[in-house]
Design a protein around this motif. Structure first.
Motif, PDB file in Angstrom:
ATOM      1  N   LEU A   8      12.258  -8.400 -10.976  1.00  0.00           N
ATOM      2  CA  LEU A   8      12.936  -7.335 -10.228  1.00  0.00           C
ATOM      3  C   LEU A   8      13.862  -7.889  -9.140  1.00  0.00           C
ATOM      4  CD1 LEU A   8      12.992  -4.205  -9.974  1.00  0.00           C
ATOM      5  CD2 LEU A   8      11.164  -4.414  -8.285  1.00  0.00           C
ATOM      6  N   THR A   9      13.421  -8.936  -8.454  1.00  0.00           N
ATOM      7  CA  THR A   9      14.228  -9.479  -7.351  1.00  0.00           C
ATOM      8  C   THR A   9      14.938 -10.763  -7.782  1.00  0.00           C
ATOM      9  OG1 THR A   9      12.323 -10.742  -6.579  1.00  0.00           O
ATOM     10  CG2 THR A   9      12.648  -8.579  -5.588  1.00  0.00           C
ATOM     11  N   ARG A  10      14.580 -11.257  -8.982  1.00  0.00           N
ATOM     12  CA  ARG A  10      15.129 -12.523  -9.510  1.00  0.00           C
ATOM     13  C   ARG A  10      14.827 -13.685  -8.586  1.00  0.00           C
ATOM     14  NH1 ARG A  10      17.494  -8.198 -10.416  1.00  0.00           N
ATOM     15  NH2 ARG A  10      18.151  -7.628 -12.504  1.00  0.00           N
ATOM     16  N   LYS A  11      13.726 -13.585  -7.852  1.00  0.00           N
ATOM     17  CA  LYS A  11      13.353 -14.651  -6.921  1.00  0.00           C
ATOM     18  C   LYS A  11      11.877 -14.998  -7.095  1.00  0.00           C
ATOM     19  CE  LYS A  11      15.630 -13.205  -2.780  1.00  0.00           C
ATOM     20  NZ  LYS A  11      15.847 -11.974  -2.572  1.00  0.00           N
ATOM     21  N   LYS A  12      11.552 -16.223  -6.640  1.00  0.00           N
ATOM     22  CA  LYS A  12      10.144 -16.593  -6.547  1.00  0.00           C
ATOM     23  C   LYS A  12       9.642 -16.053  -5.223  1.00  0.00           C
ATOM     24  CE  LYS A  12       9.212 -20.867  -8.691  1.00  0.00           C
ATOM     25  NZ  LYS A  12       8.940 -22.302  -8.558  1.00  0.00           N
ATOM     26  N   GLU A 218      -0.543   4.814  -8.765  1.00  0.00           N
ATOM     27  CA  GLU A 218       0.909   5.088  -8.818  1.00  0.00           C
ATOM     28  C   GLU A 218       1.728   3.836  -8.537  1.00  0.00           C
ATOM     29  OE1 GLU A 218       1.307   8.388  -6.099  1.00  0.00           O
ATOM     30  OE2 GLU A 218       0.991   9.840  -7.734  1.00  0.00           O
ATOM     31  N   THR A 219       1.198   2.978  -7.667  1.00  0.00           N
ATOM     32  CA  THR A 219       1.848   1.691  -7.406  1.00  0.00           C
ATOM     33  C   THR A 219       0.808   0.615  -7.676  1.00  0.00           C
ATOM     34  OG1 THR A 219       3.127   2.707  -5.629  1.00  0.00           O
ATOM     35  CG2 THR A 219       3.065   0.303  -5.666  1.00  0.00           C
ATOM     36  N   PHE A 220       1.167  -0.380  -8.460  1.00  0.00           N
ATOM     37  CA  PHE A 220       0.198  -1.472  -8.678  1.00  0.00           C
ATOM     38  C   PHE A 220       0.896  -2.823  -8.603  1.00  0.00           C
ATOM     39  CE2 PHE A 220       1.452   0.201 -12.804  1.00  0.00           C
ATOM     40  CZ  PHE A 220       1.692  -0.926 -13.574  1.00  0.00           C
ATOM     41  N   ASP A 221       0.104  -3.902  -8.750  1.00  0.00           N
ATOM     42  CA  ASP A 221       0.610  -5.226  -8.379  1.00  0.00           C
ATOM     43  C   ASP A 221       1.522  -5.885  -9.419  1.00  0.00           C
ATOM     44  OD1 ASP A 221      -0.963  -5.592  -5.843  1.00  0.00           O
ATOM     45  OD2 ASP A 221      -2.616  -5.276  -7.253  1.00  0.00           O
ATOM     46  N   ILE A 222       0.993  -6.058 -10.636  1.00  0.00           N
ATOM     47  CA  ILE A 222       1.724  -6.872 -11.618  1.00  0.00           C
ATOM     48  C   ILE A 222       1.894  -6.108 -12.935  1.00  0.00           C
ATOM     49  CG2 ILE A 222       1.657  -8.993 -13.022  1.00  0.00           C
ATOM     50  CD1 ILE A 222       0.019 -10.337 -10.847  1.00  0.00           C
ATOM     51  N   GLY A 246       7.938   9.332  -6.730  1.00  0.00           N
ATOM     52  CA  GLY A 246       8.731   9.051  -5.521  1.00  0.00           C
ATOM     53  C   GLY A 246       8.300   7.756  -4.852  1.00  0.00           C
ATOM     54  N   LYS A 247       7.456   6.985  -5.537  1.00  0.00           N
ATOM     55  CA  LYS A 247       6.963   5.733  -4.961  1.00  0.00           C
ATOM     56  C   LYS A 247       7.396   4.551  -5.802  1.00  0.00           C
ATOM     57  CE  LYS A 247       2.791   7.888  -3.252  1.00  0.00           C
ATOM     58  NZ  LYS A 247       1.465   8.252  -3.710  1.00  0.00           N
ATOM     59  N   LYS A 248       7.339   3.361  -5.180  1.00  0.00           N
ATOM     60  CA  LYS A 248       7.630   2.157  -5.951  1.00  0.00           C
ATOM     61  C   LYS A 248       6.557   2.010  -7.034  1.00  0.00           C
ATOM     62  CE  LYS A 248       8.694  -2.711  -5.408  1.00  0.00           C
ATOM     63  NZ  LYS A 248       8.570  -3.906  -4.575  1.00  0.00           N
ATOM     64  N   PHE A 249       6.996   1.671  -8.239  1.00  0.00           N
ATOM     65  CA  PHE A 249       6.069   1.635  -9.380  1.00  0.00           C
ATOM     66  C   PHE A 249       5.256   0.345  -9.387  1.00  0.00           C
ATOM     67  CE2 PHE A 249       6.127   0.989 -14.286  1.00  0.00           C
ATOM     68  CZ  PHE A 249       4.861   1.544 -14.443  1.00  0.00           C
ATOM     69  N   VAL A 250       5.958  -0.794  -9.376  1.00  0.00           N
ATOM     70  CA  VAL A 250       5.272  -2.088  -9.527  1.00  0.00           C
ATOM     71  C   VAL A 250       5.872  -3.092  -8.549  1.00  0.00           C
ATOM     72  CG1 VAL A 250       5.052  -4.056 -11.108  1.00  0.00           C
ATOM     73  CG2 VAL A 250       4.719  -1.739 -11.977  1.00  0.00           C
ATOM     74  N   ASN A 251       5.025  -3.926  -7.959  1.00  0.00           N
ATOM     75  CA  ASN A 251       5.544  -4.927  -7.009  1.00  0.00           C
ATOM     76  C   ASN A 251       6.079  -6.193  -7.674  1.00  0.00           C
ATOM     77  OD1 ASN A 251       5.176  -3.323  -4.808  1.00  0.00           O
ATOM     78  ND2 ASN A 251       3.125  -4.116  -4.325  1.00  0.00           N
TER      79      ASN A 251
END
Ligand code: AMP
Ligand code: ZN
Length: 473
Positions: A8-12, A218-222, A246-251
């Motif tokens: 998602l962020t293309r970063k480590k 609704e939001t989880f880690d991986i 309305g929340k971020k889905f995955v971190n």
């Protein structure tokens, strides 16, 4: 510190779970219409490395892998064989569980099935309708991609380019070519469920949004899967889930490279595949797992017999040491002399490798270094005591067995049939001794000759007969 490359962020990024000490992880699983191939197995095994390492670090992991048990491919197969779609799905779900067990993949916490979550899926589509993200055309419900303004954030694609690149199918009753199915109206001869939009079945993307939310929140880690799923599958999952909650889905989004054959993706449709169960007839789960661990999860990997044979050879070094340690401990290794050995360094090296975005190729290299170092100690110190053996075994048990699954202490010394084979040879050797005692040399020679014909060569020593297995030409 564990870092993960986030698609998602293309970063480590440093990994920080939502709930301290706990990880919730979802991996897209198989569509159960056939035996899975060794390319699919790469995704399943690599997710297993990740899950096991998170557990090694002390996290409580809730791991969900869905089974897509209703879909076009399943229906096609059912129609071709004149059976119910349900039967196809049940047969290949059972085969899936058999094969992952043979690959020594740890069972997921939950394997949600699409057909067991129809109501959850319907509720989610209703929510999307309420929020203005879904529209119904004659019993077919679509997602309105235009309305989700951050569409494309995962794959890095922009909607204008996507639209100009895609052709509008003449018969597709939808507003925009990027819109995708949430609910498909039943067609003649297809399985269906009742819904507010009429009889039909769910689209593929919505099942993962509904089931991950139900089991992980609704939001989880991986969230992980093969590279082929970034677009459109995972992009669509984000659009559905975030528009509904309305929340971020995955971190953290993780994506696995393909297993290729001659640089082309292994896939059912190209026909360039081997089923995992066929490969398992020639190579053990440990060999296959070592082979996958020696390349990092994100990159492509070519499949070939040469590479697997290479892994098999390499693995022998680890297995030989594991057997030696295990045997000596079982035989009651004496306390002997203390050995000064830096186990902590090897743990630190293994963890540093895995903390660096699950660098399994470096981690397996650390295990080979460890094997070399321990063999050196044993060669130089024949009196090395029990404590050293215990600690060395513990290291292999935690890393090679526990995380990578490339050693299995419970099945060392070959499989059961091998030990039965050895027992039977011993039995024949004893019968031969008795024959000789009775001066029945015809029988004792017959036993020797027939064993030789089977590639088992006897060597009569002074007090004992030993044997060697030689490969038949
Ligand atoms: P499927 O049954 O096709 O939905 O695939 C199940 C999982 O295997 C998905 O996570 C895919 O991304 C993954 N997969 C499919 N083909 C390959 C391949 N050649 N190499 C690695 N993973 C793959
Ligand atoms: Zn999915």
């Amino acid at each position: 510190m564990l870092t993960i490359h986030n698609t998602l962020t293309r970063k480590k990024e440093e990994f920080k779970p939502i709930h301290p000490g706990e990880v919730r992880m979802y991996v897209c699983g198989p569509t159960v219409y056939d035996y899975f191939h060794i390319g699919n197995a790469r995704s399943f095994i690599v997710s297993d490395f990740i899950r096991r390492y998170l557990e090694y670090k002390g996290y409580k992991v809730t791991f969900a892998m869905n089974l897509t048990d209703i879909d076009d491919k399943i229906i096609r197969k059912a129609n071709a064989g004149n059976i119910e779609a349900k039967e196809v799905a049940e047969t290949f779900s059972a085969a899936f569980f058999e094969d992952i067990a043979k690959l020594k993949i740890k069972k997921a916490t939950i394997y949600p099935k699409a057909t067991e979550h129809i109501q959850d899926i319907i509720n989610l589509i209703k929510k999307l309708e309420e929020n203005g993200y879904a529209y119904n055309i004659d019993g077919n419900v679509f997602y309105n991609v235009k309305k989700f303004t951050t569409y494309g954030k995962l794959s890095g694609k922009n909607t204008e380019e996507l639209e100009s690149g895609s052709r509008v199918e003449i018969n597709e009753a939808k507003r925009n070519p990027l819109d995708f199915s949430l609910w498909k109206k039943a067609k003649e001869g297809e399985p269906y469920w009742e819904s507010p939009w009429g009889a039909g079945r769910p689209g593929w993307h919505i099942e993962c949004s509904a089931m991950s939310c139900k089991h992980l929140g609704e939001t989880f880690d991986i969230h992980a899967g093969g590279n082929d799923l970034i677009f459109p599958h995972h992009e669509n999952e984000i659009a559905q889930s975030e528009a509904a909650t309305g929340k971020k889905f995955v971190n953290y989004w993780l994506h696995f490279g393909f297993l290729n054959i001659e640089n082309e993706k292994m896939s059912k449709s190209l026909g360039n595949f081997f089923t995992a169960r066929d490969v398992l007839k020639r190579y053990s789960a440990e060999v296959i797992r070592l082979f996958f661990s020696q390349t990092n999860y994100a990159g492509p990997l070519n499949f070939s017999d040469d590479l697997l044979s290479g892994a098999q050879k390499g693995l022998e070094k680890i297995t030989n040491l594991a057997e030696k340690l295990d045997d000596e401990l079982k035989a009651g290794r004496p306390s002997g002399i203390e050995i000064d050995f830096d186990f902590a360094k090897f743990y630190a090296d293994f963890e540093a490798a895995m903390d660096d975005d699950f660098n399994t190729s470096q981690a397996s290299a650390v295990i080979f270094d460890f094997v070399r170092a321990v063999n050196k100690v044993l060669a130089e110190n024949s009196e090395a005591g029990k404590r050293f053996f215990e600690k060395a075994k513990e290291y292999l048990a935690k890393t090679a067995e526990g995380v990578l699954g490339i050693v299995d202490f419970s099945s060392l010394h070959g499989d059961d049939s091998k030990s039965l084979e050895n027992d039977l040879i011993e039995l024949l050797l004893n019968l031969r001794i008795e024959a000789k005692k009775e001066k029945n040399f015809a029988l004792s020679d017959k036993i020797r000759n027939e064993l030789t014909a089977l590639g088992i060569v006897l060597q009569d020593g002074k007090d004992k007969t030993t044997y060697k297995k030689v490969k038949a030409e």
